[in-house]
Design a protein around this motif. Structure first.
Motif, mmCIF file in Angstrom:
data_model
loop_
_atom_site.group_PDB
_atom_site.id
_atom_site.type_symbol
_atom_site.label_atom_id
_atom_site.label_comp_id
_atom_site.label_asym_id
_atom_site.label_seq_id
_atom_site.Cartn_x
_atom_site.Cartn_y
_atom_site.Cartn_z
ATOM 1 N N VAL A 333 34.903 30.661 36.825
ATOM 2 C CA VAL A 333 34.306 30.907 38.139
ATOM 3 C C VAL A 333 34.859 29.886 39.147
ATOM 4 O O VAL A 333 35.248 30.242 40.256
ATOM 5 C CB VAL A 333 32.766 30.831 38.084
ATOM 6 N N TYR A 407 40.875 37.536 41.835
ATOM 7 C CA TYR A 407 39.745 36.624 42.009
ATOM 8 C C TYR A 407 39.090 36.909 43.363
ATOM 9 O O TYR A 407 39.494 36.345 44.387
ATOM 10 C CB TYR A 407 40.276 35.188 41.937
ATOM 11 N N LEU A 409 36.019 36.297 44.296
ATOM 12 C CA LEU A 409 34.792 35.550 44.579
ATOM 13 C C LEU A 409 34.678 35.101 46.044
ATOM 14 O O LEU A 409 33.594 35.210 46.628
ATOM 15 C CB LEU A 409 34.658 34.357 43.619
ATOM 16 N N HIS A 441 30.566 35.565 36.787
ATOM 17 C CA HIS A 441 31.710 36.397 36.405
ATOM 18 C C HIS A 441 31.452 37.001 35.037
ATOM 19 O O HIS A 441 30.494 36.636 34.350
ATOM 20 C CB HIS A 441 33.008 35.581 36.393
ATOM 21 N N TYR A 618 38.748 39.362 34.891
ATOM 22 C CA TYR A 618 37.356 38.944 35.076
ATOM 23 C C TYR A 618 36.851 39.498 36.407
ATOM 24 O O TYR A 618 37.545 39.400 37.430
ATOM 25 C CB TYR A 618 37.248 37.413 35.056
ATOM 26 N N TYR A 620 33.922 39.363 39.432
ATOM 27 C CA TYR A 620 33.178 38.269 40.078
ATOM 28 C C TYR A 620 32.020 38.826 40.885
ATOM 29 O O TYR A 620 32.094 39.948 41.403
ATOM 30 C CB TYR A 620 34.119 37.455 40.976
ATOM 31 N N GLN A 645 30.094 42.427 44.426
ATOM 32 C CA GLN A 645 30.850 42.257 43.188
ATOM 33 C C GLN A 645 32.283 42.709 43.380
ATOM 34 O O GLN A 645 32.552 43.774 43.942
ATOM 35 C CB GLN A 645 30.202 43.022 42.028
ATOM 36 N N THR A 724 28.566 41.702 35.191
ATOM 37 C CA THR A 724 28.818 40.485 35.954
ATOM 38 C C THR A 724 27.635 40.025 36.804
ATOM 39 O O THR A 724 27.358 38.828 36.886
ATOM 40 C CB THR A 724 30.039 40.719 36.867
#
Lengths: 771, 168
Positions: A333, A407, A409, A441, A618, A620, A645, A724
């Motif tokens: 994360v 990624y 996030l 995540h 992954y 997030y 998400q 997640t």
């Protein structure tokens, strides 16, 4: 002539392909199979938590008219279990019972009354042993071992240090530490466990329908425990009323059902009660997390030092994996290089937990996100800003070698900050109202499967026949998550066809290709990629057939879904014509598609078990939770949730939203009300009234933002969508409560009694200070 | 043994069809529907009165079929999920649950839809709060309820638009 275009289905909200059956009552679940000659199964369970079995006398029960078969531990000496390294559990206890409610025998009788009467006639003699209901009791020095091969009742100890934690903590400007307790959680899927086993004595052939997420594992374990040839077993997964992880390993229910059906030489229907479903368990273990985090003044994390103790119940189950996930997925994360982990999975005299949604990560993520909230508070830094100081930069590998290519996030946090009006609300909502944020995540399928066979991770078959329909054959278990819909979409998209051309046949071990199952959020990613591969292979066959008829090169054929043509002026061939051309000389066509992960995604070799946590991608999540606390009762009301998400690409935005809302809400239950409670090993929360699943009344509106980072390996860029967002709800809630009342809940769930105690403690502290 | 149980001659209407059946006095309505009539759309999700999966309409009122003795349903009109379709097509509520993803695993869905059917018959224009209250006895573990509320709202709007009664 109208412009001909391929039909697009990806990114378009799609109701589920099996929706009409579900809303009309036509969908058949395991307990809905009611053949006329069917026997009723009932389980005799241990009344004590830990005992040596002296004698189990079934003679009177066997003599009862209407009883057609009884099995006990004597009937099966083959242990079962999901991990090849940890198979120590028998369908029915043999030498000892290790938790209250552990099966000892199973009866098949002509009706419920007779089966129940037979259970009452079974005599169980035992010698009680000291029983341990908490991790600390089981680890105490004078505790006896539940299993001889697990000294000290330690199922698995995990230790790693990555980087140099001690010097990184020394370099930190602030180090905080806290210990969090997260209670045992049950999935409480609405369908109680059920199986129906049909034994054909003439052929020595077994057909089992069961409420499982892993028909393939069930198949393997049936063969093992029945000592039958795998080819003589057929496992069919009917509609499934949810799973959330408790059905990701073969359960004793389906094994006992098959064993007693063989004994009775007939068909047995074994539908267990809600209380028995709680006892069968395989939920989230009670988890104690001791978390220490060091930061610089600017908010950058220097080191993480943490310990996890999980109460593992009487048997292994997924335990080893759960304690490894708890360690590995602290990474991924945020960006930090130094971490030290000690994880202990402990054997106790309680029902064995298993793999629940957010497997292994939830307690650790809660502790991490709660502690950094306190840290940012003390640094007088906005908690969203704090998180921004610690972003990863994709593509990258984390310090424990998790491969991160996408990624989203940062975008997730931006979205929730804006939509929740965070900047206006934070600290300004007035007394007893608060707002909190957190992130999380989860993986998109475990890159290394637990039963490694050398086969691809996923295989799809597409059958094309003279009627120009495509039959999609997949072993991927649809459990309500919408997997069949998403796989159908992938095939339809590649071929440019409407989804109605594709019918699916799922999860029948004699018809569909093998699939590992519905767990670790693997289906969209792995089976989706296999479906794309299969559809491309089919498309190639169709293009080559069209090229033969159109008398051109395959590369000159344009596929427009319902029309294949050689050049844009050409009227081309209809799909039906292309299909008939393809079938010339070959007959019905079946093509396949496979998917495999790449070695770079297989996790780390820096410590033993480091493969657990490795994934191709992954997802997030970030969420903001707004709460009100009742000043009189300390009852927390969740007013609203904003969640974003990063799903890579929303293949089915409707389903993504539904999955995200469901995860958030399941996190809410764990945060405010859910808890599995035992009294001397006796489950006292074994009903849906005593185990407090949130109802309509206390469930908030959940606004969803979908972020699409387009993962380079994902099917059309997609990542996981269904797990997640669970874990970040919990710290977002406790962070909001801290904002509302100025005290920080530590232990879960945040019930009124616990919170009132914290508020009163603070108030008496303040009064003392004034005096 | 069941042979010795006291029995009642049950006369009732299920999904518009009259039935005369001998039932044990301790037979639950849900077992009668599922096992005697084969109407397995009505589900059992708990050990009694906890989850709402078995909700059916008895004389128009939502009832837990797992807390209702079949023998007490004499001369009653019972409606289950199997009767909601209109000429083989989904009813407005069923369509709402399908289109708006009010059903994920689908196990709570029949009971949820029957509870909503009872609600809309009483109150064709429910507020969000009315829906929450009206369905509060039904537990769903998949959706977080958000899309169930949207499904019921969709159905209410659709019925208003077409001017149809809920059980049209």
């Amino acid at each position: 002539m109208n412009e001909i275009k391929p039909t697009r289905t990806i990114g378009v909200p799609q109701p589920l392909v099996d929706g009409p059956e579900k809303v009309s009552g036509k969908a058949l679940y395991s307990a809905d199979f009611l053949p006329n000659n069917c026997l009723v199964g009932r389980i005799f369970r241990s009344p004590v938590a830990h005992a040596e079995i002296i004698r189990l006398d079934i003679s009177a029960a066997e003599a009862l008219p209407g009883v057609r078969g009884i099995i006990t531990g004597e009937d099966c000496d083959e242990p079962y279990g999901v991990l090849p390294i940890a198979r120590f559990e028998y369908p029915m206890a043999r030498d000892k019972v290790r938790y209250r409610g552990e099966p000892l025998a199973c009866v098949a009788a002509v009706d419920v009354e007779t089966a129940q009467k037979a259970l009452d006639l079974i005599k169980f003699e035992y010698r009680e042993l000291p029983a341990y209901f908490t991790s600390s009791d089981a680890m105490s020095e004078d505790a006896i071992d539940l299993h001889d091969h697990r000294p000290g009742n330690i199922e698995r100890e995990v230790d790693y240090e990555i980087g140099d934690v001690d010097s990184a903590l020394k370099d930190a400007d602030m180090v905080l530490e806290e210990t969090y307790n997260c209670p045992e959680i049950c999935q409480v899927q609405t369908e109680p466990h059920a199986a129906i086993a049909e034994y054909d004595a003439e052929r020595d052939y077994m057909t089992v329908r069961a409420s499982t997420q892993v028909p393939f594992y069930v198949h393997i374990m049936l063969a093992k425990t029945l000592k039958m040839d795998q080819s003589q077993i057929r496992v069919i997964k009917p509609h499934i009323g949810g799973g959330f992880g408790c059905r990701t390993e073969c359960l004793n229910v389906e094994l006992m059902c098959a064993l007693v059906a063989r004994k009775a030489k007939g068909t047995v229907r074994l539908v267990v009660s809600r209380e028995e479903t709680f006892i069968t368990h395989r939920g989230r273990p009670e988890t104690d997390v001791k978390m220490k985090i060091g930061v610089k003044k600017d908010g950058t994390i220097t080191a993480v030092d943490f310990q996890v103790i999980q109460r593992g119940g009487g048997y292994s189950g997924y335990g080893v994996v759960t304690i490894l996930y708890a360690g590995s997925l602290v990474f991924g994360v945020y960006n930090f290089e130094n971490a030290r982990y000690k994880g202990l999975r402990v054997l106790t005299n309680t029902p064995p937990p298993g793999a629940m949604r957010g497997h292994g990560t939830v307690g650790v993520r809660y502790a991490f996100e709660a502690l950094i909230d306190e840290i940012s508070h003390r640094l007088k830094m906005d908690p969203i800003e704090f998180r921004r100081r610690n972003f990863l930069s994709a593509p990258t590998f984390t310090a424990n070698d998790l491969m991160i290519n996408s990624y989203g996030l940062p975008e997730c946090l931006d979205w929730v900050e804006k939509e929740s009006d965070w900047k206006t609300k934070k600290g300004n909502l007035g007394p007893y109202r608060g707002i909190g944020v957190a992130a999380s995540h989860y993986l998109s399928g475990a890159s290394k499967s637990v039963n490694w066979t050398g086969e691809p991770h996923a295989t799809i078959h597409l059958k094309l026949d003279w009627d120009a329909s495509i039959t999609l054959l997949t072993g991927a278990p649809e459990i309500g998550q919408g997997s069949t819909t998403v796989i159908t979409q992938c095939v339809a998209e590649v071929l440019g066809l409407d989804m109605t051309r594709i019918q699916s046949v799922t999860s029948d071990s004699k018809v569909t290709p093998k699939d590992n199952g519905a767990y670790s959020s693997r289906i969209t990613f792995m089976v989706g990629n296999a479906a794309i591969n299969a559809a491309n292979n089919l498309k190639q066959v169709l293009i080559e057939a069209a090229a033969r008829k159109l008398d051109c090169k395959p590369e000159d054929v344009e596929c427009l879904g319902e029309v294949y043509r050689a050049a844009s002026q050409d009227e081309g061939m209809t799909f039906e014509e292309v299909v008939l051309a393809a079938l010339e000389g070959s007959g019905t066509i079946t093509v396949k598609g496979n998917y495999d992960t790449i070695p770079e995604s297989h996790g780390t070799k820096k410590y033993r078990g480091g493969a657990i946590g490795g994934s191709m991608a992954y997802a997030y999540s970030a969420q903001v939770v707004e709460v009100t606390v009742d000043p009189e009762t300390a009852q927390v009301t969740v007013d609203k949730v904003w969640v974003a998400q990063d799903v890579g690409k929303a293949l089915n935005p409707l389903s993504c939203e539904g999955q995200i809302q469901g995860s958030v809400w399941m996190g809410m239950g764990q945060a405010i009300s859910e808890e599995t409670v035992y009294h001397k090993g006796l489950g006292i929360s074994g009903s849906m009234l005593d185990y407090r699943v949130p109802s309509f009344i206390e469930s908030p509106p959940i606004e969803v933002g979908i972020i699409e980072s387009i993962d380079p390996h994902g099917p059309f860029g997609a990542k996981e969508a269904g797990e997640t967002s669970l874990s970040s709800f919990i710290p977002a809630l406790t962070n909001a409560v801290a904002d509302a009342v100025g005290v920080r809940p530590i232990d879960l769930p945040v019930t009124p009694d616990k919170l009132m105690e914290l508020i009163e403690k603070r108030e008496s502290g303040q009064k003392a200070a004034i005096k | 043994m069941s042979k010795k149980n006291h029995k009642t001659l049950l006369h009732c209407t299920v999904n518009g069809r009259e039935h005369d059946d001998v039932v044990d006095d301790n037979t639950l309505l849900v077992d009668y529907l599922r096992e005697s009539l084969g109407l397995t759309g009505t589900k059992i999700g708990c050990d009694g009165g906890e989850c709402g999966c078995c909700t059916v309409l008895v004389d128009g009122q939502p009832r837990h079929a797992c807390l209702t003795l079949a023998a007490t349903c004499t001369d009653k009109d019972i409606v289950t999920i199997e009767a909601l379709e209109v000429q083989g097509r989904l009813s407005a509520l069923q369509r709402g649950f399908h289109e708006k993803l009010g059903a994920q695993c689908g196990f709570c869905t029949p009971g949820m839809i029957m509870a909503a059917e009872g609600l809309l018959r009483e109150n064709p224009d429910p507020s969000e709060e009315d829906i929450r209250q009206g369905l509060a006895a039904n537990i769903c573990r998949c959706t977080g309820y958000v899309k169930i509320i949207e499904s019921v709202q969709y159905a209410a709007a659709e019925l208003k638009r077409t001017g149809k009664e809920v059980a049209a």
